[in-house]
Motif scaffolding. Structure first.
Motif, PDB file in Angstrom:
ATOM      1  N   GLU A 107       0.414   5.640   0.984  1.00 62.01           N
ATOM      2  CA  GLU A 107      -0.483   5.637   2.136  1.00 62.01           C
ATOM      3  C   GLU A 107       0.120   4.759   3.228  1.00 62.01           C
ATOM      4  OE1 GLU A 107      -4.858   3.844   3.200  1.00 62.01           O
ATOM      5  OE2 GLU A 107      -4.475   4.466   1.143  1.00 62.01           O
ATOM      6  N   ARG A 152       0.844  -1.205   0.000  1.00 60.45           N
ATOM      7  CA  ARG A 152       0.000   0.000   0.000  1.00 60.45           C
ATOM      8  C   ARG A 152       0.873   1.246   0.000  1.00 60.45           C
ATOM      9  NH1 ARG A 152      -3.679  -1.308   3.638  1.00 60.45           N
ATOM     10  NH2 ARG A 152      -5.247  -1.693   2.072  1.00 60.45           N
ATOM     11  N   SER A 186       0.732   3.628  -3.195  1.00 59.08           N
ATOM     12  CA  SER A 186      -0.138   4.791  -2.998  1.00 59.08           C
ATOM     13  C   SER A 186       0.424   5.821  -2.023  1.00 59.08           C
ATOM     14  CB  SER A 186      -1.506   4.330  -2.492  1.00 59.08           C
ATOM     15  OG  SER A 186      -1.395   3.820  -1.170  1.00 59.08           O
TER      16      SER A 186
END
Length: 119
Positions: free
Chosen positions: A34, A28, A32
């Motif tokens: 994130e 993740r 992204s």
């Protein structure tokens, strides 16, 4: 692992020493930017970030641990900081232990630490 003469030909790659939640957090982050870590996954995510050389995710994990450092978890985090070669976190743990010694030695993690970690 994936390229070159020693690359696997298997359709599945097993990572026996990496927790699925930590690997998902790594993916993740890579795809992204994130960061999804919590108290249950921060240590395994830190291990995974170090294993796959993702220093930005390592920094997020150490920042998370620093923000959640308390007297009752300082000995446990000191052990982990030294295991993961994080001297700044280890120093903060020792400062916390020094400032709140009675709370720190009353915590459960105190009985788990070996004498070598205190030197």
């Amino acid at each position: 692992m994936f390229n070159g003469g020693m690359a696997t030909t298997s359709a599945e790659i097993e990572l026996p020493d990496v927790e699925p939640a930590a690997f998902l957090a790594l993916l993740r982050f890579l795809y992204s930017d994130e960061v999804q870590i919590g108290p249950e996954t921060v240590m395994t995510t830190l291990y995974t970030a170090k294993k796959y050389a993702v220093p930005a995710l390592e920094a997020h994990c150490v920042d998370f641990l620093t923000k959640h450092l308390r007297a009752d978890n300082a000995f446990m985090l000191l052990t982990q900081a030294r295991l993961f070669d994080e001297p700044q976190l280890a120093s903060l743990c020792l400062d916390t232990i020094d400032k709140s010694t009675m709370d720190a030695i009353s915590a459960e993690g105190f009985t788990d630490i070996d004498i070598g970690k205190l030197l």
